[in-house]
Design an enzyme around this catalytic site. Structure first.
Site, PDB file in Angstrom:
ATOM      1  CG  ASP A 114     -11.518 -13.524  -5.649  1.00  0.00           C
ATOM      2  OD1 ASP A 114     -11.596 -14.751  -5.399  1.00  0.00           O
ATOM      3  OD2 ASP A 114     -10.426 -12.930  -5.788  1.00  0.00           O
ATOM      4  CD  GLU A 125     -10.481 -18.470  -8.292  1.00  0.00           C
ATOM      5  OE1 GLU A 125      -9.275 -18.757  -8.368  1.00  0.00           O
ATOM      6  OE2 GLU A 125     -11.204 -18.800  -7.335  1.00  0.00           O
ATOM      7  CE  LYS A 159     -11.407 -20.889  -4.235  1.00  0.00           C
ATOM      8  NZ  LYS A 159     -11.049 -19.575  -4.796  1.00  0.00           N
ATOM      9  CG  ASP A 212      -4.557 -16.903  -8.885  1.00  0.00           C
ATOM     10  OD1 ASP A 212      -3.964 -16.410  -7.895  1.00  0.00           O
ATOM     11  OD2 ASP A 212      -5.785 -17.090  -8.908  1.00  0.00           O
TER      12      ASP A 212
HETATM   13  P1  ADP Z   1      -6.111 -15.997  -2.334  1.00  0.00           P
HETATM   14  O1  ADP Z   1      -6.345 -15.963  -3.800  1.00  0.00           O
HETATM   15  O2  ADP Z   1      -5.515 -17.261  -1.852  1.00  0.00           O
HETATM   16  O3  ADP Z   1      -7.306 -15.593  -1.543  1.00  0.00           O
HETATM   17  P2  ADP Z   1      -4.657 -13.462  -2.387  1.00  0.00           P
HETATM   18  O4  ADP Z   1      -4.660 -13.265  -3.838  1.00  0.00           O
HETATM   19  O5  ADP Z   1      -5.462 -12.532  -1.567  1.00  0.00           O
HETATM   20  O6  ADP Z   1      -4.954 -14.950  -1.995  1.00  0.00           O
HETATM   21  O7  ADP Z   1      -3.119 -13.398  -1.922  1.00  0.00           O
HETATM   22  C1  ADP Z   1      -2.743 -13.452  -0.592  1.00  0.00           C
HETATM   23  C2  ADP Z   1      -1.233 -13.438  -0.525  1.00  0.00           C
HETATM   24  O8  ADP Z   1      -0.727 -12.251  -1.140  1.00  0.00           O
HETATM   25  C3  ADP Z   1      -0.698 -13.462   0.893  1.00  0.00           C
HETATM   26  O9  ADP Z   1       0.369 -14.377   0.989  1.00  0.00           O
HETATM   27  C4  ADP Z   1      -0.187 -12.034   1.086  1.00  0.00           C
HETATM   28  O10 ADP Z   1       0.892 -11.966   2.006  1.00  0.00           O
HETATM   29  C5  ADP Z   1       0.272 -11.701  -0.305  1.00  0.00           C
HETATM   30  N1  ADP Z   1       0.365 -10.274  -0.514  1.00  0.00           N
HETATM   31  C6  ADP Z   1      -0.626  -9.361  -0.422  1.00  0.00           C
HETATM   32  N2  ADP Z   1      -0.136  -8.123  -0.624  1.00  0.00           N
HETATM   33  C7  ADP Z   1       1.189  -8.260  -0.864  1.00  0.00           C
HETATM   34  C8  ADP Z   1       2.259  -7.353  -1.137  1.00  0.00           C
HETATM   35  N3  ADP Z   1       2.062  -6.048  -1.212  1.00  0.00           N
HETATM   36  N4  ADP Z   1       3.494  -7.870  -1.321  1.00  0.00           N
HETATM   37  C9  ADP Z   1       3.708  -9.191  -1.237  1.00  0.00           C
HETATM   38  N5  ADP Z   1       2.764 -10.082  -0.977  1.00  0.00           N
HETATM   39  C10 ADP Z   1       1.508  -9.638  -0.796  1.00  0.00           C
HETATM   40 MG    MG Z   2      -7.335 -15.729  -5.514  1.00  0.00          MG
END
Ligand code: ADP
Ligand code: MG
Length: 636
Positions: free
Chosen positions: A29, A192, A90, A214
């Site tokens: 991913d 995705e 990205k 998402d």
């Molecule tokens: P992307 O798909 O953009 O790479 P992610 O799916 O990894 O992103 O999501 C990242 C976001 O999720 C960030 O804003 C992070 O603060 C939030 N996040 C991760 N863990 C938690 C949590 N336990 N509670 C709230 N927000 C979270």
């Molecule tokens: Mg993602």
């Protein structure tokens, strides 16, 4: 000019044969905020960890000494060296320099401006280096590759990389290129949302329509997937490319700054602003499991500041941001042509969907509890691993996906008209074959111009690639037979092959779309084609008739010059008059008038043409009359 449309081929599987490989295959991913790698072990997909964490922050730091740092450490360096530390790369994948120009105001990066071989964004970073989004992404992929190889004990045989469902050809190609740069064999790109559905094993269900919600760090994507007979079809996509968990952080940070008695920009003190934003993110994440939390931040004076935040306060702060997810969701459901009640399930993806209030919001929005048993951070990578495993084991990995060609693909015809070979929304993989011929006598090559778009004129479409097919001996116009094959593989990447049937001359090209078509552009191109459908058709017909008029005028002129002795009575004058009438019609914009004038010229020059042919045959067939020759031909 097309002389005949032969046949359309659509042979699913054909282009995928090569993608089956054995052994170690992983799913990746490649996220905007975080990236992960997962593998199927003992029948179960698991994310691989490093230093206890499955998430690798998608941040790449370029140091002055030439070294490259990726992940958590790079993120920590972003503050001190924002220009040399690329986050959220990205967003730049498959983008052209013009797109970077548009986002320049929003990012701290320096973009290279000099001449370049590829029309892609380039970042100027420390050590006088210029790096493209593909190279930056490749650095992230290399770290994940090393992680997987350490875990699996050997080189990887293949990977599946996930991409947003709305990624266009250019963005997909850029992602593939990144994989190749990292030394990975990219077996396929996987949407995705489809990956998330696979992780839940939904492909094993009978059928149904699913929504994938998402919410990541900086982007919000909503996709509606239809499952039928083990095949997923993306029915619609939507979202907001500037909405995510980062916006929650900013809302909370604003609240903290207010409590500190500081203005929204922390009085211009970037280090305090940064520390507050970090504290906000930690508080937000803590409140996913706790009902209250405290944070401490050093004030500009250096004094420590302590503050608290409750889950109720957080809900209140992020509510307005979250509400913005509503309209894209409703639109996507509408675009998919279903009602919210018709959905069989809703899947949560993205770190931000861990928040209890986000889950509640989604449940309210869809009127049903979302699926959330699988860690939403990991679900996409896990699904990619499932797909990689299916492909690697030669299983039915090739049947779980179905995507469509987002914009029609075609060739430029004489006169700048676009001839579509593959139409928009055709399910991939797909192909089409069409035969073309030469326009002029003694043409020894073809210039092939591959275009993408819905409009009738090439000028209104997007240019994808140009190539030449040469080495054809001089022939009369219309004699050459150029067979052109378009193939779109399962990743939506186009290959074009051309073959001249008489000579066997061949040329082929794997279309590398000129990087840089934005989602908005795709949308605009589709919208434009509807808006202009009528005048486009008119323009197309006009162009076609004008081209034909030129051809006939040229041929008649040549006939008059070489066969003046064959003219009888006032025939020459009548032909000249018809030619003049055609010239006149051609200068106008009425395609029907041109067609009429062409027919008149045909009519008055028919006898001359017959005599010319007879004369030519007389030379060849030693005096036999045309009628006799014709009989002979039909009787044998
Ligand atoms: P992307 O798909 O953009 O790479 P992610 O799916 O990894 O992103 O999501 C990242 C976001 O999720 C960030 O804003 C992070 O603060 C939030 N996040 C991760 N863990 C938690 C949590 N336990 N509670 C709230 N927000 C979270
Ligand atoms: Mg993602």
């Amino acid at each position: 000019m097309p002389v005949e449309a032969l046949f359309g081929i659509s042979e699913p599987g054909e282009s995928r044969v090569k993608q089956v490989c054995k052994g170690r295959a992983v799913g990746i991913d490649l996220g905007t905020t975080n990236s992960l790698v997962a593998v199927v072990q003992a029948g179960q997909p698991v994310c691989l960890r490093q230093d206890g964490s499955a998430l690798l922050p998608s941040v790449v730091h370029y140091a002055a000494d030439g070294s490259v740092i990726v992940g958590q450490r790079a993120r920590a360096l972003a503050f001190g060296a924002p220009r040399d530390t690329i986050a959220s790369v990205k967003r730049f994948m498959g983008r052209g320099p013009d797109d970077a120009e548009a986002t320049r105001a929003l990012t701290p990066y320096r973009f290279a401006t000099g001449p370049t071989a590829l029309p892609v964004v380039r970042f100027s970073v420390a050590g006088a280096r210029e790096v493209t989004p593909m190279e930056i992404s490749a650095e992230i992929l290399r770290v994940l590759k090393a992680r997987a190889e350490a875990e699996l004990g050997g080189e990887l045989d293949g990977v599946v990389i996930t991409v947003p469902a709305y990624f266009d050809d250019g963005q997909r190609q850029a992602t593939r290129d990144a994989g190749r740069l990292a030394g990975l064999e990219v077996m396929r790109l996987l949407n995705e949302p489809t990956a998330a559905a696979l992780a839940y094993g939904l492909d094993k269900q009978a059928e149904g329509t699913f929504a994938v919600f998402d919410l990541g760090g900086g982007t919000f994507d909503i996709s509606i997937l239809k499952l039928e007979g083990g095949v997923f079809e993306v029915k619609s996509t939507g979202g907001d490319s500037a909405l995510g968990g980062d916006d929650f952080d900013r809302a909370v940070a604003g609240h903290f700054l207010q409590a500190m008695g500081l203005p929204g920009d922390a009085g211009g003190d970037a280090s305090v602003a940064r520390a507050v934003l970090d504290a906000a993110r930690r508080a937000k994440e803590a409140l996913t499991t706790e009902s209250e939390t405290t944070v401490s931040v050093a004030l500009p004076s250096g004094e420590p500041w302590q503050g608290g935040l409750s889950r109720a306060e957080l809900d209140h702060l992020v509510r307005p941001v979250l509400e913005r997810c509503g309209p894209p969701v409703r639109r996507a459901i509408r675009d998919a042509g279903i009602a919210a009640e018709g959905l069989s399930g809703v899947i949560l993806v993205g770190g931000a969907t861990r928040m209890p209030m986000v889950r509640r919001f989604v449940a309210d929005l869809f009127g049903k509890e979302p699926l959330a048993d699988i860690d939403p951070d990991q679900v996409v990578a896990l699904g990619a691993a499932v797909q990689a495993d299916l492909l690697a084991s030669g299983g039915r990995g090739d049947v779980v996906l179905m995507d469509v060609v987002p914009l029609s693909l075609g060739l430029e015809m004489m006169g700048g008209v676009a001839e579509k070979l593959i139409h928009r929304n055709t399910t991939v993989p797909c192909g089409a074959v069409q035969t073309f011929t030469t326009y002029a006598d003694n043409q020894t090559g073809f210039d092939l111009h591959v275009v993408q778009g819905e409009r009738e004129l090439v000028a209104d479409c997007r240019s994808l690639a140009r190539f030449k097919l040469g080495g054809i001996p001089p022939m009369t116009a219309g004699m050459a037979r150029l067979k052109v094959t378009f193939t779109v593989d399962a990743d939506g990447i186009l290959s074009v092959a051309a073959r001249e049937e008489h000579t066997g001359q061949e040329a082929a090209i794997r279309v590398k779309p000129s990087y840089g078509l934005t989602d908005d552009e795709v949308e605009r191109m589709i919208r434009d084609s509807f808006d202009h459908a009528n005048d486009d058709m008119g323009a197309r017909l006009l162009t076609v008739e004008r081209v034909e008029a030129d051809r006939i005028l040229g041929a008649t002129r040549a006939a008059l010059a070489s066969s003046a002795d064959l003219l009888v009575d006032d025939e020459g004058k009548a032909i000249e008059a018809a030619m003049a009438a055609l010239e006149l019609a051609k200068s106008g914009t009425n395609h029907l008038a041109i067609r009429g004038a062409i027919q008149s010229l045909d009519e008055v020059s028919k006898e001359l043409a017959r005599r010319r042919m007879n004369a030519a045959l007389e030379q060849n067939v030693r005096g036999q009359a045309l009628d006799l020759v014709e009989k002979k031909v039909t009787s044998t």
